[in-house]
Motif scaffolding. Sequence first.
Motif, PDB file in Angstrom:
ATOM      1  N   GLY A   1      18.242   8.460   2.834  1.00  0.00           N
ATOM      2  CA  GLY A   1      19.390   8.520   3.747  1.00  0.00           C
ATOM      3  C   GLY A   1      19.119   6.765   4.191  1.00  0.00           C
ATOM      4  N   GLY A   2      18.274   6.234   3.657  1.00  0.00           N
ATOM      5  CA  GLY A   2      18.294   4.797   4.079  1.00  0.00           C
ATOM      6  C   GLY A   2      17.254   4.357   4.959  1.00  0.00           C
ATOM      7  N   TYR A   3      16.802   5.058   5.874  1.00  0.00           N
ATOM      8  CA  TYR A   3      15.974   4.848   7.022  1.00  0.00           C
ATOM      9  C   TYR A   3      14.443   5.614   6.895  1.00  0.00           C
ATOM     10  N   VAL A   4      13.478   4.956   6.366  1.00  0.00           N
ATOM     11  CA  VAL A   4      12.345   5.725   6.107  1.00  0.00           C
ATOM     12  C   VAL A   4      11.190   5.001   7.001  1.00  0.00           C
ATOM     13  N   ALA A   5      10.608   5.751   8.154  1.00  0.00           N
ATOM     14  CA  ALA A   5       9.642   5.257   9.035  1.00  0.00           C
ATOM     15  C   ALA A   5       8.365   5.652   7.980  1.00  0.00           C
ATOM     16  N   ALA A   6       7.280   4.556   7.897  1.00  0.00           N
ATOM     17  CA  ALA A   6       6.197   4.742   7.121  1.00  0.00           C
ATOM     18  C   ALA A   6       5.039   3.990   7.462  1.00  0.00           C
ATOM     19  N   PRO A   7       4.044   4.434   8.044  1.00  0.00           N
ATOM     20  CA  PRO A   7       2.861   3.682   8.252  1.00  0.00           C
ATOM     21  C   PRO A   7       2.216   3.860   6.803  1.00  0.00           C
ATOM     22  N   SER A   8       0.914   3.074   6.738  1.00  0.00           N
ATOM     23  CA  SER A   8       0.002   3.418   5.554  1.00  0.00           C
ATOM     24  C   SER A   8      -0.258   5.134   5.407  1.00  0.00           C
ATOM     25  N   ALA A   9      -0.515   5.335   4.198  1.00  0.00           N
ATOM     26  CA  ALA A   9      -0.603   6.735   3.976  1.00  0.00           C
ATOM     27  C   ALA A   9      -2.117   7.329   3.919  1.00  0.00           C
TER      28      ALA A   9
ATOM     29  N   LYS B   1       5.531  14.132  13.707  1.00  0.00           N
ATOM     30  CA  LYS B   1       4.789  14.665  12.547  1.00  0.00           C
ATOM     31  C   LYS B   1       3.952  13.617  11.619  1.00  0.00           C
ATOM     32  N   ILE B   2       4.760  12.367  11.653  1.00  0.00           N
ATOM     33  CA  ILE B   2       3.605  11.431  10.998  1.00  0.00           C
ATOM     34  C   ILE B   2       2.442  11.094  11.751  1.00  0.00           C
ATOM     35  N   TYR B   3       2.712  10.801  13.050  1.00  0.00           N
ATOM     36  CA  TYR B   3       1.506  10.806  13.902  1.00  0.00           C
ATOM     37  C   TYR B   3       0.511  12.002  13.726  1.00  0.00           C
ATOM     38  N   ALA B   4       0.980  13.039  13.815  1.00  0.00           N
ATOM     39  CA  ALA B   4      -0.035  14.215  13.468  1.00  0.00           C
ATOM     40  C   ALA B   4      -0.625  14.157  12.283  1.00  0.00           C
ATOM     41  N   ALA B   5      -0.069  14.130  11.076  1.00  0.00           N
ATOM     42  CA  ALA B   5      -0.363  13.990   9.833  1.00  0.00           C
ATOM     43  C   ALA B   5      -1.638  12.904   9.497  1.00  0.00           C
ATOM     44  N   LYS B   6      -1.528  11.824  10.378  1.00  0.00           N
ATOM     45  CA  LYS B   6      -2.293  10.500   9.969  1.00  0.00           C
ATOM     46  C   LYS B   6      -3.433  11.011  11.207  1.00  0.00           C
ATOM     47  N   GLY B   7      -3.242  11.421  12.148  1.00  0.00           N
ATOM     48  CA  GLY B   7      -4.167  11.659  13.375  1.00  0.00           C
ATOM     49  C   GLY B   7      -4.181  10.230  14.116  1.00  0.00           C
ATOM     50  N   ARG B   8      -2.856   9.828  14.190  1.00  0.00           N
ATOM     51  CA  ARG B   8      -2.661   8.428  14.737  1.00  0.00           C
ATOM     52  C   ARG B   8      -2.094   8.352  15.989  1.00  0.00           C
ATOM     53  N   PRO B   9      -2.790   7.828  17.021  1.00  0.00           N
ATOM     54  CA  PRO B   9      -2.149   7.408  18.423  1.00  0.00           C
ATOM     55  C   PRO B   9      -0.687   7.267  18.410  1.00  0.00           C
ATOM     56  N   SER B  10       0.112   7.907  19.200  1.00  0.00           N
ATOM     57  CA  SER B  10       1.609   7.980  19.222  1.00  0.00           C
ATOM     58  C   SER B  10       2.055   6.655  19.878  1.00  0.00           C
ATOM     59  N   ASP B  11       1.190   5.794  20.306  1.00  0.00           N
ATOM     60  CA  ASP B  11       1.806   4.641  21.085  1.00  0.00           C
ATOM     61  C   ASP B  11       1.632   3.482  19.906  1.00  0.00           C
TER      62      ASP B  11
ATOM     63  N   VAL C   1       0.896  -1.302   0.064  1.00  0.00           N
ATOM     64  CA  VAL C   1       0.060   0.268   0.067  1.00  0.00           C
ATOM     65  C   VAL C   1       1.068   1.174  -0.074  1.00  0.00           C
ATOM     66  N   TYR C   2       0.442   2.252  -0.108  1.00  0.00           N
ATOM     67  CA  TYR C   2       1.156   3.733  -0.165  1.00  0.00           C
ATOM     68  C   TYR C   2       1.822   3.848   1.375  1.00  0.00           C
ATOM     69  N   GLY C   3       2.949   4.319   1.487  1.00  0.00           N
ATOM     70  CA  GLY C   3       3.274   4.812   2.814  1.00  0.00           C
ATOM     71  C   GLY C   3       3.595   6.191   3.024  1.00  0.00           C
ATOM     72  N   LEU C   4       3.489   6.559   4.401  1.00  0.00           N
ATOM     73  CA  LEU C   4       3.677   7.947   4.522  1.00  0.00           C
ATOM     74  C   LEU C   4       5.148   8.078   5.351  1.00  0.00           C
TER      75      LEU C   4
END
Length: 349
Positions: free
Chosen positions: A138-146, A53-63, A38-41
């Motif tokens: 840079g080699g390390y991209v954290a990504a949940p589904s977008a 920032k990822i958590y904020a953009a997704k509205g995702r709980p940070s745990d 799937v697409y990653g963010l």
Amino acid sequence: METIIRKISNTIEDAENFRIAGNIIKEGGLVAFPTETVYGLGGDALNPASSQKIYAAKGRPSDNPLIVHIASMEDLAAIVKEIPDTAKKLADAFWPGPLTMIFEKSDLVPRETTGGLETVAVRMPSDPAALAFIKEAGGYVAAPSANLSGKPSPTSAKYVEQDMLGRIEMILDGGDVEIGLESTIVDLTSEIPMILRPGYVTKEMLEACLGLVDLDKTMMNKDTGAAPKAPGMKYRHYAPKGDLCIVEGDNEKVVSYINEQTTRLETEGKKVGIIATDENKDKYSAKIIMSAGSRTREETIAHELYRILRKFDDLDVAYIYAESFDTSGMGQAIMNRLLKAAGHKVIHV
Ligand code: TXA
Ligand code: MG
């Protein structure tokens, strides 16, 4: 914020787009990108501010921890404490590809990325655009589904735009993804490797490689009383706007039950959508019927599921009925997502 959107077109210009995208990540910004699942963010996995920032953009709980995406096997050692033999075997067999492995994390990985955990989830995707982008970043991209938290994962850039326009710096548009369901997650920190989320790489495939593999029991049942081991699996997920119900039982009974409900609801003026299969699609009376594909080709069903859920949202469908699927092979991943999307609402006829 203005979101830059660039199409990946397999031309020379792509290199420039990957460079721009990579620089955004290095500067702490966010870029959505295609993978085969799937697409990653994406954000810089080693930068705590990027993960926030990822958590904020997704509205995702940070745990709810993020998956770190890498583009080469040499990059793995720096972010994990050790690489167990099981991981080497799985990487040989399934990387790059739709498999995420959980390791003990090294100090390089900030807690913001792992939702406070001492373990880290790592995946090397196979999509060439994803790999090129990760290298430039840079080699390390954290990504949940977008997707926005709770919505179905995006399987095309159109749905990323719907959820993320104005919230992130850039979207790399690589068209439709290949698989359509998120990666299989396997925890290698427990004595027996354990599947925390089923996916395209099935239990049978993992067992052929490692021998015995467990499945987190909370995956397919609602009332085990235990919390899922992948923190993200406890949240309501993939949920369409409409009220989704799975109907299981003898095929002809399933069809007639769904048709009875459709007649009743459509008479009341309600919009009804059916998630059907090629084998049954002509037997339904509803105005809106979408086949996910043939039961003999489960990969097409996996590919279509989220697209259909998103399509029903676009059409403002109020009631959705879905056929049920076998839970062997890929069917395990399909039913896991469908059950979550339905909030485990299943009717047996
Ligand atoms: O296919 C995929 O895996 C996609 C693409 C973009 O790579 N990514 C994805 O990420 O599905 P996300 O964030 O939507 O789902 C990650 C899942 C969550 O359920 C999270 O709780 C779990 O992985 N997870 C991440 N790190 C974990 C860890 N250290 N221990 C247990 N579960 C973890
Ligand atoms: Mg997700």
